[in-house]
Design a protein around this motif. Structure first.
Motif, short mmCIF file in Angstrom:
data_model
loop_
_atom_site.label_atom_id
_atom_site.label_comp_id
_atom_site.label_asym_id
_atom_site.label_seq_id
_atom_site.Cartn_x
_atom_site.Cartn_y
_atom_site.Cartn_z
N GLN A 131 79.86 -8.19 -33.78
CA GLN A 131 79.10 -9.39 -33.37
C GLN A 131 80.22 -9.89 -32.15
N LEU A 132 79.72 -10.89 -31.14
CA LEU A 132 80.36 -11.34 -30.71
C LEU A 132 79.37 -12.53 -30.38
N GLN A 133 79.93 -14.07 -30.39
CA GLN A 133 78.87 -14.63 -30.21
C GLN A 133 79.93 -16.26 -29.16
N LEU A 134 79.25 -16.24 -28.36
CA LEU A 134 80.36 -16.91 -27.10
C LEU A 134 79.68 -18.16 -26.91
N VAL A 135 80.23 -19.56 -26.51
CA VAL A 135 79.16 -20.72 -26.16
C VAL A 135 80.58 -21.41 -25.19
N GLU A 136 79.95 -21.68 -23.81
CA GLU A 136 80.19 -22.55 -22.91
C GLU A 136 80.23 -23.61 -23.14
N SER A 137 81.04 -24.69 -22.83
CA SER A 137 81.28 -25.94 -22.17
C SER A 137 82.62 -26.52 -21.44
N GLY A 138 82.16 -27.86 -20.93
CA GLY A 138 82.99 -28.63 -19.83
C GLY A 138 82.25 -28.46 -18.68
N GLY A 139 80.71 -27.68 -18.68
CA GLY A 139 80.12 -28.39 -16.84
C GLY A 139 80.52 -29.61 -17.01
N GLY A 140 79.48 -30.20 -15.87
CA GLY A 140 79.05 -31.37 -15.91
C GLY A 140 78.87 -31.48 -14.38
N PRO A 141 78.58 -33.06 -13.58
CA PRO A 141 78.33 -33.39 -12.02
C PRO A 141 80.06 -33.64 -11.78
N VAL A 142 80.19 -33.40 -10.45
CA VAL A 142 80.92 -33.18 -9.87
C VAL A 142 81.56 -33.16 -7.99
N MET A 177 86.88 -10.15 -21.08
CA MET A 177 85.89 -11.05 -20.61
C MET A 177 85.45 -11.35 -19.02
N ALA A 178 84.92 -12.23 -18.84
CA ALA A 178 84.37 -12.78 -17.51
C ALA A 178 83.88 -13.82 -17.96
N TRP A 179 83.36 -14.32 -16.19
CA TRP A 179 82.48 -15.36 -15.89
C TRP A 179 81.37 -14.81 -14.38
N PHE A 180 79.96 -15.40 -15.18
CA PHE A 180 79.72 -15.25 -14.30
C PHE A 180 78.59 -16.67 -13.34
N ARG A 181 78.05 -16.92 -12.47
CA ARG A 181 77.19 -17.85 -12.38
C ARG A 181 76.01 -17.59 -11.65
N GLN A 182 74.95 -18.80 -12.29
CA GLN A 182 73.70 -18.54 -11.17
C GLN A 182 73.49 -19.72 -10.58
N ALA A 183 72.95 -19.58 -9.44
CA ALA A 183 72.06 -21.40 -8.92
C ALA A 183 70.89 -20.50 -8.42
N PRO A 184 70.67 -21.96 -8.30
CA PRO A 184 68.78 -21.78 -8.79
C PRO A 184 68.17 -21.54 -7.63
N GLY A 185 67.44 -20.40 -7.71
CA GLY A 185 66.81 -19.22 -7.11
C GLY A 185 67.59 -18.23 -6.37
N LYS A 186 68.46 -18.10 -6.62
CA LYS A 186 69.12 -17.11 -6.73
C LYS A 186 70.03 -15.68 -7.79
N GLU A 187 70.48 -14.99 -7.83
CA GLU A 187 70.73 -14.16 -8.63
C GLU A 187 71.89 -14.69 -9.70
N ARG A 222 82.67 -8.13 -23.44
CA ARG A 222 82.30 -6.35 -23.29
C ARG A 222 83.42 -5.56 -24.28
N ARG A 223 83.36 -4.67 -25.30
CA ARG A 223 84.87 -4.38 -25.80
C ARG A 223 85.41 -3.53 -25.29
N ALA A 249 75.40 -6.21 -15.57
CA ALA A 249 74.84 -5.30 -16.54
C ALA A 249 75.97 -4.34 -17.48
N THR A 250 76.98 -4.35 -17.52
CA THR A 250 77.73 -3.46 -18.26
C THR A 250 78.36 -5.05 -19.27
N TYR A 251 78.18 -5.97 -19.26
CA TYR A 251 78.54 -7.25 -20.38
C TYR A 251 77.54 -6.83 -21.70
N ASP A 252 78.35 -7.21 -22.53
CA ASP A 252 77.14 -7.30 -24.03
C ASP A 252 76.94 -8.48 -24.90
#
Length: 127
Positions: free
Chosen positions: A1-12, A34-44, A99-100, A112-115
């Motif tokens: 098991q792996l728990q992930l916690v992001e930080s550092g976001g904000g307004p710029v 490891m990877a980063w993904f993003r989701q904008a409002p109303g988008k996938e 994901r391993r 979909a490949t990330y756990d």
């Protein structure tokens, strides 16, 4: 098991830089792609960047190539995303994922490949 916690976001503002971190708790962080993904409002959710177990192989979305840099510190169990020259279209919730992987150079760009996923950190780029 792996728990992930992001930080550092904000307004710029457009053109600014911002660094995101993803802290992982659990064993064998170095065995995960490891990877980063993003989701904008109303988008996938969309792929941003991925990093192999060793950190030697990377993949970036065309929209961020040359502006964003993904990295990891396997001793600190942490992944980073350095974001430069930010644009309003970079506004989104940013998620780290894991994901391993068996091979040191494996990379994956499909969500979909990330756990394992973090809860997200919001980045807002606006003047």
């Amino acid at each position: 098991q792996l728990q992930l916690v992001e930080s550092g976001g904000g307004p710029v503002q457009p053109g600014d830089s911002l660094s995101l971190s993803c802290a992982a708790s659990g064993r064998a962080f170095g065995t995960y792609v490891m990877a980063w993904f993003r989701q904008a409002p109303g988008k996938e959710r969309e792929f941003v960047a991925a990093l192999s177990r060793s950190g030697d192989s990377t993949s970036y979305a065309d929209s961020v190539k040359g502006r964003f840099t993904i990295s990891r510190d396997n001793f600190k169990n942490t992944m980073y995303l350095e974001m430069n020259s930010l644009k309003p279209e970079d506004t989104a919730d940013y998620y780290c994922a894991a994901r391993r992987a068996v091979l040191s150079f494996e990379l994956y760009v499909e969500a979909a490949t990330y756990d394992y996923w973090g809860q997200g950190t919001q980045v807002t780029v606006s003047s």
